[in-house]
Scaffold this active site. Structure first.
Site: not given
Length: 231
Positions: A133, A166, A172, A176
């Protein structure tokens, strides 16, 4: 635009994820805990909207305020097509590194839910590092900044916030998200070597020149207030 066998190898430049017990992992955990304080609030709700890549116009439309005009399949069909085609490559740019490190997601570690509970079963089997994402959002920000240079800083910032959603979603870790931006930068550079991408960029510029008269339909002030929490 690219078939998988033409993808650049992101494992060459994306570093390993933070080691357990390291200062970097502690930073990830602290930032995840901070994000969870926004659960149920405006930033959490925006994260849920940013997470939706399947509903027409939702994800690409989230860049409308930063661009200063309405982005959608109806208002900007060529731009919509370009961004969605690029998203396929941007999202997959992280796949090889994900498979290599197989890192668990924060909600698996801290036991807290995500902003998209219906997707948690799928996310459990899709590794965390790097964030696909984040790669999509940052890649879109870079592409849009090139197409709308007078809004470039705002578009890159929105791309960064799209990935940071995220973290607010508890899906996440911060590292990340940061590594997803690295993968995106390389993939956008690679896409520029493709004639089909170059052709679509040219066609999109002409469309944007007319589309800029259509102002965003969403509440940009409310979005700005929610995004003020992003780091």
């Amino acid at each position: 635009y690219l078939k998988p066998d033409a993808f650049p190898d992101a494992s060459v430049f994306v570093p390993p994820p933070p080691a357990p017990g390291s200062a970097a992992q502690l930073r990830d955990e602290q930032m995840a805990a901070e994000a969870l304080t926004q659960k149920g609030k405006a930033r959490w709700e925006l994260a849920a909207r940013d997470a939706d890549l399947s509903t027409p116009d939702v994800a690409v439309g989230n860049f409308s305020c930063a661009a200063g005009f309405e982005i959608s399949a109806k208002a900007t069909p060529k731009l919509d097509k370009l961004l969605k085609n690029a998203a396929t490559n941007l999202g997959m740019s992280t796949a090889g590194v994900k498979k290599k490190y197989q890192r668990q997601r924060p909600f698996q570690s801290n036991g807290q839910g995500t902003c998209t509970p219906d997707w948690e079963a799928v996310l459990t089997h899709d590794f965390s590092y790097p964030s696909g994402h984040s790669a999509i959002g940052f890649g879109w920000g870079l592409i849009l900044a090139e197409l709308v240079p007078d809004h470039g800083p705002a578009l890159v910032a929105r791309g960064m916030a799209f990935g940071d959603s995220r973290r607010y979603c508890n899906a996440h870790w911060m590292s990340d998200i940061e590594s997803g931006r690295l993968a995106a930068t390389n993939m956008v550079a690679r896409l520029h070597a493709e004639r089909a991408f170059q052709k679509d960029m040219k066609a999109t510029r002409a469309e944007i020149a007319k589309a800029r008269a259509v102002k965003p339909t969403r509440d940009c002030a409310a979005e700005a207030a929610a995004l003020s929490l992003s780091h």
